[in-house]
Design a protein around this motif. Structure first.
Motif, PDB file in Angstrom:
ATOM      1  N   ARG A  44      -2.502   6.298 -12.884  1.00  0.00           N
ATOM      2  CA  ARG A  44      -3.155   6.051 -11.509  1.00  0.00           C
ATOM      3  C   ARG A  44      -2.631   4.824 -10.734  1.00  0.00           C
ATOM      4  O   ARG A  44      -2.629   3.520 -11.495  1.00  0.00           O
ATOM      5  CB  ARG A  44      -4.350   6.128 -11.643  1.00  0.00           C
ATOM      6  N   ILE A  45      -2.415   5.053  -9.642  1.00  0.00           N
ATOM      7  CA  ILE A  45      -2.036   3.526  -8.979  1.00  0.00           C
ATOM      8  C   ILE A  45      -2.649   3.587  -7.621  1.00  0.00           C
ATOM      9  O   ILE A  45      -2.701   4.365  -6.725  1.00  0.00           O
ATOM     10  CB  ILE A  45      -0.502   3.695  -8.482  1.00  0.00           C
ATOM     11  N   ASN A  46      -3.376   2.518  -7.482  1.00  0.00           N
ATOM     12  CA  ASN A  46      -4.265   2.294  -6.322  1.00  0.00           C
ATOM     13  C   ASN A  46      -4.217   0.626  -5.823  1.00  0.00           C
ATOM     14  O   ASN A  46      -3.719  -0.250  -6.459  1.00  0.00           O
ATOM     15  CB  ASN A  46      -5.626   2.474  -6.508  1.00  0.00           C
ATOM     16  N   THR A  47      -4.536   0.451  -4.500  1.00  0.00           N
ATOM     17  CA  THR A  47      -4.590  -0.856  -4.044  1.00  0.00           C
ATOM     18  C   THR A  47      -6.116  -1.095  -3.498  1.00  0.00           C
ATOM     19  O   THR A  47      -6.796  -0.089  -3.094  1.00  0.00           O
ATOM     20  CB  THR A  47      -3.785  -1.167  -2.684  1.00  0.00           C
ATOM     21  N   ILE A  48      -6.733  -2.434  -3.951  1.00  0.00           N
ATOM     22  CA  ILE A  48      -7.906  -2.467  -3.178  1.00  0.00           C
ATOM     23  C   ILE A  48      -7.750  -3.505  -2.011  1.00  0.00           C
ATOM     24  O   ILE A  48      -7.043  -4.767  -2.341  1.00  0.00           O
ATOM     25  CB  ILE A  48      -9.033  -3.256  -4.347  1.00  0.00           C
ATOM     26  N   GLU A  86       0.857  -0.981   0.023  1.00  0.00           N
ATOM     27  CA  GLU A  86      -0.173   0.107   0.090  1.00  0.00           C
ATOM     28  C   GLU A  86       0.664   1.242  -0.011  1.00  0.00           C
ATOM     29  O   GLU A  86       0.547   2.301  -0.467  1.00  0.00           O
ATOM     30  CB  GLU A  86      -0.902  -0.190   1.188  1.00  0.00           C
ATOM     31  N   SER A  87       2.015   1.159   0.700  1.00  0.00           N
ATOM     32  CA  SER A  87       2.756   2.277   0.596  1.00  0.00           C
ATOM     33  C   SER A  87       3.363   2.611  -0.581  1.00  0.00           C
ATOM     34  O   SER A  87       3.625   3.834  -1.044  1.00  0.00           O
ATOM     35  CB  SER A  87       3.956   2.119   1.843  1.00  0.00           C
ATOM     36  N   ILE A  88       3.915   1.481  -1.416  1.00  0.00           N
ATOM     37  CA  ILE A  88       4.394   1.585  -2.771  1.00  0.00           C
ATOM     38  C   ILE A  88       3.249   2.359  -3.625  1.00  0.00           C
ATOM     39  O   ILE A  88       3.661   3.338  -4.486  1.00  0.00           O
ATOM     40  CB  ILE A  88       4.711   0.347  -3.203  1.00  0.00           C
ATOM     41  N   ALA A  89       2.229   1.914  -3.269  1.00  0.00           N
ATOM     42  CA  ALA A  89       1.052   2.499  -4.444  1.00  0.00           C
ATOM     43  C   ALA A  89       0.972   4.122  -3.880  1.00  0.00           C
ATOM     44  O   ALA A  89       0.847   4.748  -5.186  1.00  0.00           O
ATOM     45  CB  ALA A  89      -0.156   1.984  -3.988  1.00  0.00           C
ATOM     46  N   ARG A  90       1.083   4.405  -2.878  1.00  0.00           N
ATOM     47  CA  ARG A  90       1.225   5.892  -2.851  1.00  0.00           C
ATOM     48  C   ARG A  90       2.275   6.546  -3.052  1.00  0.00           C
ATOM     49  O   ARG A  90       2.183   7.591  -3.745  1.00  0.00           O
ATOM     50  CB  ARG A  90       1.140   6.346  -1.085  1.00  0.00           C
ATOM     51  N   GLN A  94      -4.685   5.524  -3.686  1.00  0.00           N
ATOM     52  CA  GLN A  94      -5.840   5.270  -2.579  1.00  0.00           C
ATOM     53  C   GLN A  94      -5.574   3.752  -2.195  1.00  0.00           C
ATOM     54  O   GLN A  94      -5.311   2.865  -3.155  1.00  0.00           O
ATOM     55  CB  GLN A  94      -7.131   5.501  -3.059  1.00  0.00           C
ATOM     56  N   ASN A  95      -5.934   3.476  -0.922  1.00  0.00           N
ATOM     57  CA  ASN A  95      -6.271   2.006  -0.562  1.00  0.00           C
ATOM     58  C   ASN A  95      -7.804   2.039  -0.400  1.00  0.00           C
ATOM     59  O   ASN A  95      -8.274   2.575   0.471  1.00  0.00           O
ATOM     60  CB  ASN A  95      -5.534   1.489   0.767  1.00  0.00           C
TER      61      ASN A  95
END
Ligand code: NAI
Length: 270
Positions: free
Chosen positions: A188-192, A171-175, A247-248
């Motif tokens: 855009r980069i997000n985690t679900i 999740e930190s990498i996504a941010r 976003q997560n």
């Protein structure tokens, strides 16, 4: 029902092992929504052969790639762009594995080489997929990259062991990469963050049935199934979410906002 949300879009979907896999469901939905894409999994998973059935159904190809290998990932992007005839619009990272969990190691007795493997396979691979994409300039503007996470990144679920650290890192990498790639290319980069789901990776965690049932009782909407997770992925790949990034996003039937539910209270009363 399909809405043609991904008409003309080209993608890479990793992690489809069998019909239960979340990635398998994403592939079926992406196909129904008009996307073209390639499938990828670790060479060892390809030997199981199941993924070829999915590839046939989706009229596509499978490219083997160990997600910890930068070389394999470079090959994955290059071949994908060749096969699909251009740059990529969406990427699904649906990869997770902990040797410590798989071999039943206690959290107080972790094997540190395996811990590093857990982080490499389940989280650093996400950075590798992003860094290679950037270096090869493989993604179109407003491309969408999604990885799958779990609420153990924020809260403690003891049996989830070192996968909790892997998800926090993911999740930190996504941010961090979301900021960089958004600024550079509007990617855009997000985690679900998905409910417990009965897949090979999910049921490999000891006590899975208990926390599946617990989450189900805590969530006003019940646990979200893999098919619904796939629907959510599709919305994030589509142009309808062009300003959602870093976003997560919880996809969990409401679990993450709950303290206690009437059903659990009922169970606790003598
Ligand atoms: P799955 O077992 O079907 O998928 C995991 C995939 O990771 C497999 O296809 C496996 O071959 C692949 N993989 C493992 N090592 C790899 C490597 N070195 N290189 C490339 N691929 C590799 O299970 P599921 O549940 O569909 O897992 C997908 C993602 O969803 C994982 O990140 C998992 O942690 C996440 N997730 C799963 C939940 C669950 O309860 N099942 C809940 C929340 C998130």
């Amino acid at each position: 029902m399909a809405y043609n949300l991904l008409a003309g879009k080209k993608g890479i979907i990793t992690g489809a092992l069998d019909e239960k896999s979340i990635a398998w469901q994403v592939a079926l939905k992406a196909k129904a929504e008009g996307a073209t894409f390639v499938l990828s999994n670790a060479p060892v998973a390809l030997r199981m052969g199941k993924i070829n059935e999915l590839a046939q159904h989706c009229q596509t190809e499978v490219i083997g790639a160990d997600a910890t290998s930068v070389e394999d990932i470079e090959n994955l992007y290059k071949k994908s762009m060749e096969i699909l005839g251009g740059k990529i619009d969406f990427v699904l990272h649906s990869i997770g594995m902990s040797p410590n969990v798989r071999k039943g190691k206690e959290y107080g007795d972790l094997n540190y080489e395996w811990f590093m493997k857990t982080l490499d396979i389940s989280a650093i691979s996400f950075h590798k997929m992003l860094q290679v994409a950037e270096k090869l300039d493989a993604l179109n503007e407003y491309a969408s990259v999604v990885a799958l996470s779990y609420i153990a990144a924020q809260r403690t679920f003891p049996d989830y062991s070192d996968m909790a650290q892997a998800k926090a890192l993911l999740e930190s990498i996504a941010r961090s990469y979301g900021e960089r790639y958004g600024r550079l290319k509007k990617v855009r980069i997000n985690t679900i963050s998905q409910s417990p789901t009965k897949t090979t990776a999910g049921t490999g965690v000891s006590g899975f049935d208990a926390f599946f049932e617990y989450a189900n009782m805590m969530s006003p909407l019940g646990n979200a199934p893999a098919e619904a997770c796939a629907d959510y992925c599709i919305t994030l790949f589509s142009d309808l979410t062009r300003y959602v990034t870093m976003q997560n996003l919880y996809h969990d039937g409401g679990f993450s906002s709950m303290g206690i539910s009437p059903e659990i209270v009922g169970k606790m009363q003598p």
